[in-house]
Scaffold this active site. Structure first.
Site, PDB file in Angstrom:
ATOM      1  N   THR A 175       0.828  -1.222   0.000  1.00 30.81           N
ATOM      2  CA  THR A 175       0.000   0.000   0.000  1.00 30.81           C
ATOM      3  C   THR A 175       0.855   1.262   0.000  1.00 30.81           C
ATOM      4  OG1 THR A 175      -1.855   1.122   1.070  1.00 30.81           O
ATOM      5  CG2 THR A 175      -0.258   0.072   2.541  1.00 30.81           C
ATOM      6  N   SER A 233      -4.326  -1.475   0.077  1.00 30.68           N
ATOM      7  CA  SER A 233      -5.612  -1.170   0.735  1.00 30.68           C
ATOM      8  C   SER A 233      -6.779  -1.764  -0.060  1.00 30.68           C
ATOM      9  CB  SER A 233      -5.781   0.345   0.844  1.00 30.68           C
ATOM     10  OG  SER A 233      -5.715   0.924  -0.455  1.00 30.68           O
ATOM     11  N   GLU A 234      -6.503  -2.161  -1.312  1.00 33.29           N
ATOM     12  CA  GLU A 234      -7.552  -2.753  -2.152  1.00 33.29           C
ATOM     13  C   GLU A 234      -7.441  -4.277  -2.211  1.00 33.29           C
ATOM     14  OE1 GLU A 234      -9.881  -1.067  -2.774  1.00 33.29           O
ATOM     15  OE2 GLU A 234      -9.466   0.874  -3.679  1.00 33.29           O
ATOM     16  N   HIS A 255      -5.752   2.779 -12.999  1.00 32.38           N
ATOM     17  CA  HIS A 255      -6.630   3.940 -13.160  1.00 32.38           C
ATOM     18  C   HIS A 255      -6.463   4.479 -14.591  1.00 32.38           C
ATOM     19  CE1 HIS A 255      -6.539   4.898  -8.517  1.00 32.38           C
ATOM     20  NE2 HIS A 255      -6.994   3.686  -8.803  1.00 32.38           N
TER      21      HIS A 255
HETATM   22  P1  13P Z   1      -2.796   1.000  -2.599  1.00 29.83           P
HETATM   23  O1  13P Z   1      -1.500   1.771  -2.726  1.00 29.83           O
HETATM   24  O2  13P Z   1      -3.196   0.815  -1.156  1.00 29.83           O
HETATM   25  O3  13P Z   1      -2.741  -0.281  -3.360  1.00 29.83           O
HETATM   26  O4  13P Z   1      -3.959   1.880  -3.219  1.00 29.83           O
HETATM   27  C1  13P Z   1      -3.833   2.423  -4.492  1.00 29.83           C
HETATM   28  C2  13P Z   1      -5.152   2.564  -5.201  1.00 29.83           C
HETATM   29  O5  13P Z   1      -5.169   2.741  -6.380  1.00 29.83           O
HETATM   30  C3  13P Z   1      -6.408   2.504  -4.467  1.00 29.83           C
HETATM   31  O6  13P Z   1      -7.486   2.412  -5.351  1.00 29.83           O
END
Ligand code: 13P
Length: 266
Positions: free
Chosen positions: A53, A83-84, A105
């Site tokens: 993360t 976190s995902e 993204h």
């Molecule tokens: P992480 O760095 O926790 O993987 O989160 C990045 C992210 O794109 C959350 O949508």
């Protein structure tokens, strides 16, 4: 332990390197920026290697990769997992065949969901044949169970999904395959974006054009002829009170659905 006294098996070493490599590729192609995105691989023993993360996924080293079990708990006390992790676990739970996942993204694909442009529509033959379509999941807060739940049903039968206003999730039997699907999603979004940005056709429908039922029908057909060819139409209606309503109403009757966005009164 392998002969070079690495703490990892040959498989784990290979997959840690692959996660770094594909992270680099995602970053260089602008599918992720800053600390965006996360990638994971399911090892043969069922444990999951996942990016840590908060890190920049384009610049990772193999020792920075986290390792968790199917509950998300750390297996080796190493770096903290993404976190995902929830969206990765839900995909692995739903799909025994999936061994790798990329969440990114990609800007055009995410923009399409913000603009409410449906990428699932069967427009590009290559996508229909290979992916079957590109579904969108409803908006949900990043990092929550709600987000993981929002994709559960879709990923049980699709290798790709765009989470509205957020990002893509693509999966497959190995990381390059998951990356390839991300490439296809963003390329498709770019093509559709260009089509949607094609110049607006401005039709001036004045009083003389709109007098009489036949003339109105002709005007409506003219508007819809452009819309069906993928053009955005701005119908400028003047000089005749009630003409805009009549045009919109007639358009619905002809198409059996709501008038397209481009058809709006000035
Ligand atoms: P992480 O760095 O926790 O993987 O989160 C990045 C992210 O794109 C959350 O949508």
């Amino acid at each position: 332990m392998n002969p070079s006294s690495s703490p990892w098996s040959e498989e784990e070493t290979r997959q840690r390197n692959a996660l770094c490599k594909i992270g680099e590729l995602c970053y260089s192609r602008n599918y992720i920026a800053a600390a965006d995105g996360n990638l994971s691989v399911r090892l043969a023993d069922g444990d999951i290697l996942v990016t840590p993360t908060g890190a920049m996924k384009g610049f990772l080293q193999p020792h920075q990769i986290a390792k968790v079990d199917m509950t998300g708990a750390s297996v080796d006390g190493g770096p903290k997992a993404s976190s995902e992790i929830g969206i990765h676990l839900v995909c692995y739970e739903q799909r025994a065949d999936v061994r790798a996942i990329v969440h990114a993204h990609p800007p055009h694909a995410v923009a399409m969901t913000i603009a409410d442009i449906d990428m699932q529509l069967p427009i590009i033959p290559e996508i229909i044949v290979t992916l079957g379509g590109i579904p969108t999941a409803p908006i949900a807060t990043p990092g929550t169970h709600e987000l993981a739940d929002s994709i559960r049903g879709i990923v049980s039968c699709s290798d790709t999904v765009i989470m509205k206003n957020h990002g893509s999730v693509t999966m497959g039997p190995h990381l390059m395959d998951a990356y390839k699907k991300l490439d296809m999603v963003e390329h498709t979004a770019r093509i559709l974006w260009l089509a949607h940005c094609a110049p607006i056709v401005v039709l001036k429908l004045g009083g003389s054009v709109l007098t009489g039922e036949d003339a109105l029908a002709t005007a409506v057909h003219e508007v819809y002829r452009h819309v069906r060819q993928g053009r955005r139409v701005l119908a400028v209606v003047s000089a005749m009170s009630g003409a805009t309503d009549a045009l919109l109403q007639r358009g619905r009757a002809l198409d059996g659905e709501d008038a397209p966005h481009g058809l709006a009164p000035l």
